[in-house]
Design a protein around this motif. Structure first.
Motif, PDB file in Angstrom:
ATOM      1  N   ALA A   1     117.963  15.096 108.955  1.00  0.00           N
ATOM      2  CA  ALA A   1     117.707  15.704 110.180  1.00  0.00           C
ATOM      3  C   ALA A   1     117.950  17.073 109.980  1.00  0.00           C
ATOM      4  O   ALA A   1     117.350  18.024 110.591  1.00  0.00           O
ATOM      5  CB  ALA A   1     118.384  15.246 111.416  1.00  0.00           C
ATOM      6  N   ALA A   2     119.004  17.367 109.113  1.00  0.00           N
ATOM      7  CA  ALA A   2     119.375  18.644 108.945  1.00  0.00           C
ATOM      8  C   ALA A   2     119.685  19.348 107.580  1.00  0.00           C
ATOM      9  O   ALA A   2     120.459  20.072 107.355  1.00  0.00           O
ATOM     10  CB  ALA A   2     120.713  18.977 109.898  1.00  0.00           C
ATOM     11  N   GLY A   3     119.549  18.384 106.476  1.00  0.00           N
ATOM     12  CA  GLY A   3     119.717  18.850 105.311  1.00  0.00           C
ATOM     13  C   GLY A   3     120.961  18.784 104.916  1.00  0.00           C
ATOM     14  O   GLY A   3     121.705  17.687 105.220  1.00  0.00           O
ATOM     15  N   ASP A   4     121.718  20.074 104.502  1.00  0.00           N
ATOM     16  CA  ASP A   4     122.914  19.939 103.884  1.00  0.00           C
ATOM     17  C   ASP A   4     123.860  20.449 104.974  1.00  0.00           C
ATOM     18  O   ASP A   4     125.025  20.692 105.000  1.00  0.00           O
ATOM     19  CB  ASP A   4     122.927  20.809 102.786  1.00  0.00           C
ATOM     20  CG  ASP A   4     124.562  20.788 102.134  1.00  0.00           C
ATOM     21  OD1 ASP A   4     124.889  19.467 102.268  1.00  0.00           O
ATOM     22  OD2 ASP A   4     124.923  21.808 101.682  1.00  0.00           O
ATOM     23  N   ASP A   5     123.217  20.898 106.078  1.00  0.00           N
ATOM     24  CA  ASP A   5     123.666  21.824 107.148  1.00  0.00           C
ATOM     25  C   ASP A   5     124.349  21.085 108.398  1.00  0.00           C
ATOM     26  O   ASP A   5     123.885  21.168 109.720  1.00  0.00           O
ATOM     27  CB  ASP A   5     122.856  23.034 107.786  1.00  0.00           C
ATOM     28  CG  ASP A   5     123.375  24.211 108.506  1.00  0.00           C
ATOM     29  OD1 ASP A   5     124.695  24.346 108.219  1.00  0.00           O
ATOM     30  OD2 ASP A   5     122.509  24.858 108.692  1.00  0.00           O
ATOM     31  N   TYR A   6     125.375  20.220 108.236  1.00  0.00           N
ATOM     32  CA  TYR A   6     125.898  19.566 109.200  1.00  0.00           C
ATOM     33  C   TYR A   6     127.286  19.255 109.067  1.00  0.00           C
ATOM     34  O   TYR A   6     127.808  19.328 107.974  1.00  0.00           O
ATOM     35  CB  TYR A   6     125.038  18.126 109.251  1.00  0.00           C
ATOM     36  CG  TYR A   6     125.336  17.035 108.052  1.00  0.00           C
ATOM     37  CD1 TYR A   6     126.305  16.287 108.121  1.00  0.00           C
ATOM     38  CD2 TYR A   6     124.729  17.264 106.971  1.00  0.00           C
ATOM     39  CE1 TYR A   6     126.609  15.383 107.061  1.00  0.00           C
ATOM     40  CE2 TYR A   6     125.064  16.495 105.752  1.00  0.00           C
ATOM     41  CZ  TYR A   6     125.878  15.477 105.890  1.00  0.00           C
ATOM     42  OH  TYR A   6     126.280  14.727 104.867  1.00  0.00           O
ATOM     43  N   GLU A   7     127.904  18.882 110.238  1.00  0.00           N
ATOM     44  CA  GLU A   7     129.340  18.246 110.199  1.00  0.00           C
ATOM     45  C   GLU A   7     129.445  16.853 110.749  1.00  0.00           C
ATOM     46  O   GLU A   7     128.755  16.760 111.737  1.00  0.00           O
ATOM     47  CB  GLU A   7     130.294  19.209 110.345  1.00  0.00           C
ATOM     48  CG  GLU A   7     130.271  19.620 111.992  1.00  0.00           C
ATOM     49  CD  GLU A   7     131.308  20.565 112.642  1.00  0.00           C
ATOM     50  OE1 GLU A   7     132.236  20.839 111.914  1.00  0.00           O
ATOM     51  OE2 GLU A   7     131.287  20.553 113.936  1.00  0.00           O
ATOM     52  N   ILE A   8     130.397  16.169 110.341  1.00  0.00           N
ATOM     53  CA  ILE A   8     130.729  14.965 111.248  1.00  0.00           C
ATOM     54  C   ILE A   8     132.209  14.943 111.727  1.00  0.00           C
ATOM     55  O   ILE A   8     132.896  15.129 110.736  1.00  0.00           O
ATOM     56  CB  ILE A   8     130.473  13.497 110.423  1.00  0.00           C
ATOM     57  CG1 ILE A   8     128.845  13.478 110.056  1.00  0.00           C
ATOM     58  CG2 ILE A   8     130.590  12.329 111.136  1.00  0.00           C
ATOM     59  CD1 ILE A   8     128.590  12.609 109.150  1.00  0.00           C
ATOM     60  N   VAL A   9     132.300  14.951 112.743  1.00  0.00           N
ATOM     61  CA  VAL A   9     133.727  14.781 113.419  1.00  0.00           C
ATOM     62  C   VAL A   9     134.115  13.448 113.855  1.00  0.00           C
ATOM     63  O   VAL A   9     133.723  12.960 114.725  1.00  0.00           O
ATOM     64  CB  VAL A   9     134.006  15.745 114.465  1.00  0.00           C
ATOM     65  CG1 VAL A   9     135.464  15.852 114.875  1.00  0.00           C
ATOM     66  CG2 VAL A   9     133.648  17.234 114.086  1.00  0.00           C
TER      67      VAL A   9
ATOM     68  N   PRO B   1     121.674   3.694 117.022  1.00  0.00           N
ATOM     69  CA  PRO B   1     121.141   3.872 115.660  1.00  0.00           C
ATOM     70  C   PRO B   1     121.349   5.466 115.085  1.00  0.00           C
ATOM     71  O   PRO B   1     120.596   6.207 115.911  1.00  0.00           O
ATOM     72  CB  PRO B   1     119.815   3.415 115.585  1.00  0.00           C
ATOM     73  CG  PRO B   1     119.667   2.756 116.814  1.00  0.00           C
ATOM     74  CD  PRO B   1     120.656   3.266 117.703  1.00  0.00           C
ATOM     75  N   PRO B   2     121.939   5.744 114.237  1.00  0.00           N
ATOM     76  CA  PRO B   2     122.028   7.180 113.799  1.00  0.00           C
ATOM     77  C   PRO B   2     120.645   7.868 113.386  1.00  0.00           C
ATOM     78  O   PRO B   2     120.783   8.914 113.553  1.00  0.00           O
ATOM     79  CB  PRO B   2     122.922   7.102 112.815  1.00  0.00           C
ATOM     80  CG  PRO B   2     123.698   5.709 112.726  1.00  0.00           C
ATOM     81  CD  PRO B   2     122.911   4.760 113.487  1.00  0.00           C
ATOM     82  N   GLU B   3     119.915   7.042 112.897  1.00  0.00           N
ATOM     83  CA  GLU B   3     118.493   7.285 112.504  1.00  0.00           C
ATOM     84  C   GLU B   3     117.731   8.064 113.578  1.00  0.00           C
ATOM     85  O   GLU B   3     116.772   8.694 113.236  1.00  0.00           O
ATOM     86  CB  GLU B   3     117.799   6.165 111.838  1.00  0.00           C
ATOM     87  CG  GLU B   3     118.462   5.617 110.627  1.00  0.00           C
ATOM     88  CD  GLU B   3     119.669   4.855 110.744  1.00  0.00           C
ATOM     89  OE1 GLU B   3     119.968   4.232 111.953  1.00  0.00           O
ATOM     90  OE2 GLU B   3     120.523   4.788 109.877  1.00  0.00           O
ATOM     91  N   LEU B   4     118.084   7.863 114.820  1.00  0.00           N
ATOM     92  CA  LEU B   4     117.455   8.326 115.890  1.00  0.00           C
ATOM     93  C   LEU B   4     117.673  10.130 115.984  1.00  0.00           C
ATOM     94  O   LEU B   4     116.979  10.779 116.752  1.00  0.00           O
ATOM     95  CB  LEU B   4     117.752   7.912 117.244  1.00  0.00           C
ATOM     96  CG  LEU B   4     117.221   6.232 117.295  1.00  0.00           C
ATOM     97  CD1 LEU B   4     117.586   5.610 118.786  1.00  0.00           C
ATOM     98  CD2 LEU B   4     115.833   6.089 117.103  1.00  0.00           C
ATOM     99  N   LEU B   5     118.806  10.383 115.427  1.00  0.00           N
ATOM    100  CA  LEU B   5     119.087  12.031 115.238  1.00  0.00           C
ATOM    101  C   LEU B   5     117.901  12.843 115.053  1.00  0.00           C
ATOM    102  O   LEU B   5     117.369  13.586 115.878  1.00  0.00           O
ATOM    103  CB  LEU B   5     120.160  12.352 114.277  1.00  0.00           C
ATOM    104  CG  LEU B   5     120.579  13.864 114.233  1.00  0.00           C
ATOM    105  CD1 LEU B   5     121.181  14.227 115.575  1.00  0.00           C
ATOM    106  CD2 LEU B   5     121.593  13.948 113.114  1.00  0.00           C
TER     107      LEU B   5
END
Ligand code: UDP
Ligand code: MG
Length: 327
Positions: free
Chosen positions: A43-51, A112-116
């Motif tokens: 969804a965002a390439g490399d530009d993400y964070e997971i908290v 489902p995370p794939e829905l992002l």
């Protein structure tokens, strides 16, 4: 806060933050991290964070989260000092995350995370909030779906805010929506209700809610009831009006008793003062009890709110990113 250090936030905001509250999720957490990571890349390439927020887990969840966070600079792991409950764990993650768009999701892969990616696309069309609406719930008991449906019907009867049915906390919001949410000072945080209350352009995103990937629900009946009470008392003053209905009921009873006492006093031989005493007792006893109980609930809440406790206490934060020294 004790001995905590946040990742430096002079970096540009990532495009997406994912916030995941976790309580005793050792069976699922590795798989969740893997699937979320892949979904974010899509969804965002490399530009993400997971908290990840560890909500005082008593199993190996925190150990696993630390390892994940140390190995992957996209991941921030945060541990609360004890179990504060789903809604507060979520709030902790929301406060810490930095993204332009924020996805709230459960750790158990029911959403489902794939829905992002498609949710991002819906947001590109101009929505400020894209909330998941469950069209189907796999592997949940009839009791859970039935009670949830009843609860939302009652809740919407009682409140002015339209809190959508079959909607949990699985949603994508923009930074301004999140900032508005974080600015709300209340202590009892029913997040989906607060987001509904905020307004903005909100669109539903229908999806099939899967079964839990592993483990068991962390929402026993007791917690569901607590959530329901928080939702109702947080968003409705209708319970206050119940006291008025109760008072009307008591008044009706008192009228009947009054007629009975009057007739007895006129036509039969009764002790002096009995009639007036009976009527007064019937009038006041019920009304007072009903009012006291309901006032008590609200006074109790005002009491809690007036304490202005911090919503949670962060114990430590793990990240592979450079951090500022602890404050
Ligand atoms: N959760 C939490 N703290 C709690 C209870 C639950 O952080 O005290 C998390 C849990 O790990 C999960 C999410 O909240 O990620 C939803 O919980 P669960 O899946 O057990 O609820 P259900 O889907 O059965 O309603
Ligand atoms: Mg679940």
């Amino acid at each position: 806060m004790i001995a905590t250090a946040l990742p430096r936030d002079d970096r540009p905001r990532p495009r997406v933050s994912v916030v995941v509250p976790c309580f005793n999720e050792e069976e699922v957490i590795a798989e969740t991290a893997r699937r979320l990571g892949a979904a974010c890349v899509a969804a965002a390439g490399d530009d993400y964070e997971i908290v990840f927020v560890d909500d005082g887990s008593r199993d190996r969840t925190w150990e696993l989260l630390q390892a994940i966070a140390r190995a992957d600079a996209h991941v921030v792991a945060l541990s609360l000092s004890r179990n504060f409950g789903h809604q507060l764990a979520l709030s902790a993650g929301l406060q810490l995350c930095r993204g332009e768009r924020i996805l709230m999701i459960d750790a158990d892969l029911q959403d489902p995370p794939e829905l992002l990616a498609p949710m991002m696309a819906a947001m590109d069309q101009g929505a400020d909030v894209v909330y998941g609406r469950r069209t189907e719930r796999q592997g949940e008991t009839a009791f859970k779906t039935g009670s949830a449906s009843l609860f939302y019907r009652v809740l919407n009867r009682l409140t002015d805010v339209d809190i959508p049915e079959n909607v949990g906390d699985f949603r994508l919001v923009t930074r301004p929506v999140l900032d508005a949410l974080l600015a709300l000072p209340e202590q009892h945080r029913f997040v989906r209700g607060l987001v509904a209350w905020l307004g903005f352009r909100q669109v539903a995103f229908p999806y099939v809610r899967a079964e839990r990937f592993a483990g068991v629900t962390k929402y026993p009946l007791r917690r569901m009831l607590r959530l329901a009470v928080d939702a109702i008392t947080g968003f409705s003053v209708v319970p206050l009006r119940i006291s008025i209905w109760a008072a009307l009921g008591c008044f009706g009873v008192a009228l009947a008793v009054m007629a009975y006492a009057l007739v007895s006093w006129l036509f039969f031989d009764v002790v002096r003062g009995w009639a007036s005493l009976t009527v007064l007792l019937a009038l006041f006893a019920g009304v007072q009890l009903a009012c006291l109980g309901i006032l008590g609930e609200y006074v109790g809440r005002m009491f809690m709110e007036s304490k202005r406790r911090p919503l949670y206490i962060v114990r430590e934060i793990v990240t592979a990113l450079p951090v500022d020294p602890a404050p």
